[in-house]
Write an enzyme that holds these catalytic residues in place. Structure first.
Site, PDB file in Angstrom:
ATOM      1  CB  CYS A  38      63.277  32.661  80.173  1.00 11.61           C
ATOM      2  SG  CYS A  38      61.503  32.899  80.065  1.00 11.61           S
ATOM      3  CB  SER A  40      59.852  29.495  80.819  1.00 10.55           C
ATOM      4  OG  SER A  40      58.829  30.407  80.521  1.00 10.55           O
ATOM      5  CG  HIS A  43      57.960  28.297  85.969  1.00  9.05           C
ATOM      6  ND1 HIS A  43      57.748  28.745  87.258  1.00  9.05           N
ATOM      7  CD2 HIS A  43      57.433  29.253  85.158  1.00  9.05           C
ATOM      8  CE1 HIS A  43      57.118  29.904  87.224  1.00  9.05           C
ATOM      9  NE2 HIS A  43      56.917  30.238  85.960  1.00  9.05           N
ATOM     10  CG  HIS A  59      63.339  28.894  76.404  1.00  9.89           C
ATOM     11  ND1 HIS A  59      63.528  28.830  77.771  1.00  9.89           N
ATOM     12  CD2 HIS A  59      62.461  29.899  76.195  1.00  9.89           C
ATOM     13  CE1 HIS A  59      62.780  29.759  78.353  1.00  9.89           C
ATOM     14  NE2 HIS A  59      62.134  30.421  77.426  1.00  9.89           N
ATOM     15  CB  CYS A 162      61.913  33.521  74.866  1.00 10.18           C
ATOM     16  SG  CYS A 162      60.580  32.987  75.981  1.00 10.18           S
TER      17      CYS A 162
END
Length: 361
Positions: A38, A40, A43, A59, A162
């Protein structure tokens, strides 16, 4: 077990052997079946957001229960589960008022002085947002999993963990669009494409997909978009206003930048609502025109993990998928092994993929 460890920000992950503890009273040990990669995670890898290192990122995952703690009754060994970062305590103000996604998560982690869930010799390996799925196994609190049917592939189930839940939930739970409404989605990665599908499921009359990559725009049309805008030529807001005769009722930002967040607000008609899904760096200031903000009753809001109630939402998403009303196989751009994790991040940065999925045989 093998795991991909982030030891230093903005450096490649290293696949190493890691020790994982036995389940505590309310914990579940899971054999990871698949995990999505992902934005995220990117990041945190690049340092846009900060987490303690060394850590195991990841995650968005699904797998099989291997063992459970003595107080766990919800799942048993052999069950298939999806994990979710929206782990909830079940007794705080937010949980008791039905907003578990905002739970403070005070007692879902191990206390100081207890053995770490993850380690390498005497060194503690930090767990990423209570999951750490870039690993062959996960050890999580029981309230971080939802038990699901066993006739769906782990690749599909992982995406629901997610990206799908975030995109669909932003539309159906956070914004609560009405049938017949007009919608624009900025960014056609895994989350944005899921938001497009959520808008279709919610009965939107017109769904405008916005991206700079032609292949993603083509995929957006397959997912239910009625119109596409190539953002590489600029003038995105003006194009939306022209297409709709004054703006959309709902917009969804699924990239995570100041510019796209501001665009999501500017493309609204009077009374419209912009929902920011993407992770915008901390400290970023979003600038809005105060006059139109106040006088035209336009709103901008955030959405955390699609405002989910994941133990009820995710099984429903699976049923939508099995009925052919939710396209998930098409979101998987490539299947990789754990040793190829850094390739997955590079492909993401280049904009080549909707979703890369790491599989574990």
């Amino acid at each position: 077990m093998k795991a991909a460890i982030l030891r230093e920000v903005d450096t490649p992950l290293q696949v190493e052997e890691v020790q994982i503890d036995n389940p505590g009273p309310r914990e579940v040990l899971i054999q990871t079946g698949a995990t999505g990669v992902c934005r995220s995670d990117l990041h945190f890898l690049e340092g846009t957001y900060v987490c303690p290192t060394p850590t195991i990122l990841g995650h968005e995952a699904a797998g099989t229960v291997l063992a459970v703690g003595e107080q766990v009754s919800y799942v048993k060994p052999g069950d298939h589960v999806i994990t979710c970062l929206s782990v909830f305590c079940g007794h705080c103000e937010y949980c008791l008022s039905g907003r578990m996604v905002l739970c403070a998560k005070e007692d879902v982690v191990r206390l100081r002085g207890e053995p770490p869930r993850l380690s390498q010799g005497s060194e503690t390996i930090n767990q990423f947002i209570n999951l750490s799925s870039f690993a062959e196994q996960m050890l999580v609190h029981e309230n971080a999993v939802v038990k699901v049917r066993e006739d769906v592939s782990f690749e599909v189930l992982a995406l629901i963990g997610c990206g799908v839940t975030t995109g669909l939930g932003a539309v159906l739970n956070t914004a609560k669009i009405e049938p017949g409404s007009t919608v624009a989605v900025i960014g056609c990665g895994g989350v944005g494409l899921s938001a497009i599908q959520g808008a279709a499921l919610g009965g939107a009359l017109r769904i405008i997909a916005i991206d700079t990559v032609e292949t993603k725009l083509a995929l957006a049309m397959e997912m239910g978009a009625t119109d596409v805008i190539d953002a590489s030529g600029g003038g995105v807001v003006e194009k939306v206003l022209a297409l709709t005769g004054g703006g959309v009722q709902y917009s969804f930002e699924a990239i995570g930048t100041k510019q796209t967040a501001e665009q999501s607000f500017e493309m609204l008609r009077a009374g419209g609502t912009a929902t920011v899904i993407g992770l915008i760096p901390d400290g970023t200031k979003i600038e809005l025109d105060a006059g139109t903000f106040l006088r035209r009753e336009r709103r901008i809001q955030g959405s955390t993990m699609g405002s989910n109630h994941f133990r009820t939402d995710m099984p429903r998403y699976i049923e939508f998928y099995l009925q052919g009303r939710l396209k998930l196989d098409e979101l998987v751009s490539q299947r990789l092994k754990l040793e190829q994790i850094n390739d997955a991040f590079e492909d993401m940065k280049q904009g080549h993929v909707a979703r890369s999925v790491i599989t574990f045989d």
